[in-house]
Structures are given as C-alpha cells and as structure tokens.
Design a protein around this motif. Structure first.
Motif, mmCIF file in Angstrom:
data_model
loop_
_atom_site.group_PDB
_atom_site.id
_atom_site.type_symbol
_atom_site.label_atom_id
_atom_site.label_comp_id
_atom_site.label_asym_id
_atom_site.label_seq_id
_atom_site.Cartn_x
_atom_site.Cartn_y
_atom_site.Cartn_z
ATOM 1 N N UNK A 1 -55.883 31.307 -9.284
ATOM 2 C CA UNK A 1 -55.170 30.038 -9.073
ATOM 3 C C UNK A 1 -55.938 28.902 -9.737
ATOM 4 N N UNK A 2 -55.260 27.787 -9.979
ATOM 5 C CA UNK A 2 -55.900 26.631 -10.637
ATOM 6 C C UNK A 2 -56.831 25.928 -9.660
ATOM 7 N N UNK A 3 -58.115 25.820 -10.038
ATOM 8 C CA UNK A 3 -59.120 25.206 -9.166
ATOM 9 C C UNK A 3 -59.180 23.703 -9.422
ATOM 10 N N UNK A 4 -58.959 22.919 -8.375
ATOM 11 C CA UNK A 4 -59.056 21.462 -8.487
ATOM 12 C C UNK A 4 -60.173 20.938 -7.617
ATOM 13 N N UNK A 5 -60.360 19.631 -7.642
ATOM 14 C CA UNK A 5 -61.400 18.992 -6.845
ATOM 15 C C UNK A 5 -60.808 17.751 -6.194
ATOM 16 N N UNK A 6 -61.364 17.383 -5.056
ATOM 17 C CA UNK A 6 -60.821 16.222 -4.353
ATOM 18 C C UNK A 6 -61.081 14.927 -5.127
ATOM 19 N N UNK B 1 -47.931 25.690 -11.581
ATOM 20 C CA UNK B 1 -47.788 24.225 -11.582
ATOM 21 C C UNK B 1 -48.589 23.575 -10.450
ATOM 22 N N UNK B 2 -49.421 24.346 -9.764
ATOM 23 C CA UNK B 2 -50.162 23.811 -8.616
ATOM 24 C C UNK B 2 -51.667 23.755 -8.886
ATOM 25 N N UNK B 3 -52.330 22.873 -8.121
ATOM 26 C CA UNK B 3 -53.796 22.820 -8.091
ATOM 27 C C UNK B 3 -54.249 23.117 -6.670
ATOM 28 N N UNK B 4 -55.350 23.853 -6.575
ATOM 29 C CA UNK B 4 -55.872 24.254 -5.273
ATOM 30 C C UNK B 4 -57.285 23.694 -5.096
ATOM 31 N N UNK B 5 -57.489 22.974 -3.998
ATOM 32 C CA UNK B 5 -58.752 22.274 -3.754
ATOM 33 C C UNK B 5 -59.489 22.999 -2.624
ATOM 34 N N UNK B 6 -60.742 23.432 -2.863
ATOM 35 C CA UNK B 6 -61.470 24.205 -1.844
ATOM 36 C C UNK B 6 -62.298 23.338 -0.901
ATOM 37 N N UNK B 7 -62.596 23.896 0.287
ATOM 38 C CA UNK B 7 -63.447 23.191 1.256
ATOM 39 C C UNK B 7 -64.890 23.685 1.215
ATOM 40 N N UNK B 8 -65.210 24.532 0.244
ATOM 41 C CA UNK B 8 -66.587 25.013 0.157
ATOM 42 C C UNK B 8 -66.680 26.173 -0.806
ATOM 43 N N UNK B 9 -67.848 26.753 -0.881
ATOM 44 C CA UNK B 9 -68.097 27.837 -1.838
ATOM 45 C C UNK B 9 -67.149 29.011 -1.600
ATOM 46 N N UNK B 10 -66.985 29.390 -0.331
ATOM 47 C CA UNK B 10 -66.150 30.569 -0.039
ATOM 48 C C UNK B 10 -64.719 30.370 -0.529
ATOM 49 N N UNK B 11 -64.149 29.201 -0.228
ATOM 50 C CA UNK B 11 -62.746 29.017 -0.633
ATOM 51 C C UNK B 11 -62.629 28.790 -2.137
ATOM 52 N N UNK B 12 -63.666 28.242 -2.748
ATOM 53 C CA UNK B 12 -63.653 28.130 -4.219
ATOM 54 C C UNK B 12 -63.550 29.536 -4.829
ATOM 55 N N UNK B 13 -64.347 30.460 -4.296
ATOM 56 C CA UNK B 13 -64.310 31.827 -4.808
ATOM 57 C C UNK B 13 -62.945 32.477 -4.572
ATOM 58 N N UNK B 14 -62.355 32.208 -3.405
ATOM 59 C CA UNK B 14 -61.026 32.766 -3.121
ATOM 60 C C UNK B 14 -60.006 32.292 -4.158
ATOM 61 N N UNK B 15 -60.064 31.009 -4.473
ATOM 62 C CA UNK B 15 -59.121 30.417 -5.435
ATOM 63 C C UNK B 15 -59.324 31.028 -6.818
ATOM 64 N N UNK B 16 -60.591 31.101 -7.231
ATOM 65 C CA UNK B 16 -60.902 31.627 -8.569
ATOM 66 C C UNK B 16 -60.502 33.103 -8.661
ATOM 67 N N UNK B 17 -60.892 33.891 -7.633
ATOM 68 C CA UNK B 17 -60.584 35.333 -7.668
ATOM 69 C C UNK B 17 -59.083 35.594 -7.682
ATOM 70 N N UNK B 18 -58.318 34.694 -7.063
ATOM 71 C CA UNK B 18 -56.858 34.870 -7.023
ATOM 72 C C UNK B 18 -56.196 34.401 -8.320
#
Ligand SMILES: O=C[C@H](O)[C@H](O)[C@H](O)COP(=O)(O)O
Length: 268
Positions: free
Chosen positions: A83-88, A64-81
């Motif tokens: 988790x739902x990838x969101x944007x600001x 039920x959550x969205x996760x917003x990354x601060x850059x390429x590295x954290x985007x990859x962390x979210x995707x690999x885990x």
C-alpha cells in the motif's frame, strides 16, 4: 458486490484471533469507503486484520489511497501489503483511522499504549475525521482500569522518568518503568526514543478518565498519556461466539451482529 474481486481464501481462526479478525473486517467494511483517500493505520495485534481487509478491497481502490502509520509495526504492515505509505506531515487531515485498544469503556474512552505507541496513535486519532476502535471481547469494560490492570501507559522523556514517577505516586498511582523484556536489557524505548511508565490507579481515579488524563498530561516530562477520551466515534468488539458488538460515541449499542468473514467486501 464488486465482481472483480477474487474469492477469499482465509485461514481458519479460533477464539480471540477469530474475534479480532471479525471486528477488524466489520470496521473496514463500515468505515473505509471508496471515497476515503487517506487512512490511518494503528498498532497492535488486531490491526493486521484491518490491513488484510483493506487489501481485500482490491488494488484499484487502494491505488488512489495513502496510508499513514502509527509506528514502526504499522509502517511495516503498510509496506508489506504494497500500500502507499504516507506521513502525517503530508496528510495532517486523515479520513479515517482504525486502531486497537487495551480497554474501552461504554463512553468509548480507551486505555491504549500496551505496545508503547500511544503518542503517534493519538496524533493520528485526533487528525482523523473518524476514529474507530477495534478489539476483542476481553477489552470491553464497564470502567477503565478493571480489565487492563497493568496501568495507564505514559510516555515520558527519558531524563524525566524518575521525577514523573514521584508525581504519579502523589496522584495515587503505583508507577512502574516498563522494561524491554527478555530481548533487551533496560527500559522499553518507544519509536520516539521515550520511556514508558505503566501506572495503575485506584478505581475512583477512573470515574472521570478525562480529569485523570488532564492531571497526568500537565506533569513536566510527560510526552503522551495512553488515555484516549472523547476521540473514538465507534468501537467494534469481536465476541467469543463469532458475533460482533458495535458501540457508538452517541451511545448506540448493537449486540449479536452476525458477520461472515468469508464474504468479499463490498467496493463500489
Ligand atoms: O501501543 C499499542 C496500542 O495502543 C495497541 O493498539 C493496543 O495495545 C491494542 O493492541 P492489541 O490489538 O494487540 O490488543
């Protein structure tokens, strides 16, 4: 404790890595709550432990959550885990953002941008109702500039770097254009196609980090400054002895907190 969570199987860590993991886990346990639906994920080598602990909270709460990354590295962390990838763009208000730091003073002013992510990191820190910093004991400092001596990371538009460097010198700094390192000839280029200048300043400049921030930010060509002032609500530092120190923006300090990383997170 939720009975549906499987027992944790953690790889043993020592020293600084163990300290980072403990701080990251404690920050998630205290600040990523079941009612939080939008979570900002920062950058650096401490943040993977943040994502690890969030995953340990289980698929039910994270679906039920969205996760917003601060850059390429954290985007990859979210995707690999998974988790739902969101944007600001879609989530301009974030419940909680957790991020690392290069140095943190007692008022929780930070130097950030050692990984060149300070622009997006600051957007997500300011968009968050609660911004939390996680770091190991090497980052806790009586005054900025004492531990992170390579300088304040400043992202600039590429064509403006030489002009900004002259202005930084006039401000008393010793600016250096950050290079890409062995893997790339030429300057480091950020996720936003900017260059990064690392600028050490004399100790007197850090007596008021927010004044220094304001002066640098006004230079034409500066995109963002790796000085985060009056943004963090709390900071967690993992210590060499396995304990944690927590500090809040209100000045509350707790030292020697025991934290058992082998224990499952509590999820309602
Ligand atoms: O640009 C990078 C970030 O500001 C990082 O959060 C900062 O450099 C801390 O990274 P680490 O957790 O690897 O020390």
């Amino acid at each position: 404790m939720s009975s549906s969570l499987a027992p944790l199987v953690l790889k043993p860590l020592e020293g600084v890595e163990a300290a980072k993991r403990a701080a990251a886990y404690a920050s998630v346990d205290n600040h990523v709550l079941p009612e939080h639906k939008v979570v900002g994920i920062g950058s650096g080598s401490t943040v993977p432990y943040v994502v690890e602990r969030i995953v340990q909270q289980g698929p039910k709460v994270n679906a039920a959550r969205w996760f917003v990354p601060t850059g390429f590295q954290s985007k990859e962390l979210i995707v690999q885990a998974g988790l739902n990838l969101g944007d600001v763009d879609s989530f301009p208000v974030i419940d909680v953002t957790i991020d690392g730091a290069d140095e943190v003073d007692p008022s929780l002013n930070c130097i950030k941008g050692g990984g060149a992510c300070q622009l997006r990191e600051k957007v997500l820190a300011e968009a968050a109702k609660t911004f939390i910093v996680v770091a190991d004991y090497r980052k806790e400092s009586p005054q900025l500039g004492q531990k992170w001596t390579q300088g304040v990371p400043i992202e600039v538009a590429q064509f403006a770097y030489a002009s900004v460097m002259r202005k930084l010198e006039a401000l008393g700094g010793k600016p250096v254009l950050r290079m890409g390192g062995g893997a790339k000839a030429g300057p480091c280029v950020t996720d936003n196609s900017g260059f990064v200048i690392d600028c050490p300043f004399p100790a007197s400049s850090f007596s008021s980090p927010s004044d220094l921030l304001a002066k640098i930010k006004l230079m034409t060509g500066v995109v963002e400054v790796g000085l985060f002032c009056d943004v963090a609500k709390a900071a967690y530092f993992g210590n060499a002895d396995g304990t944690i120190t927590s500090r809040t923006a209100a000045g509350e300090v707790k030292e020697g907190i025991s934290f058992d990383v082998q224990r499952n997170p509590v999820v309602a």
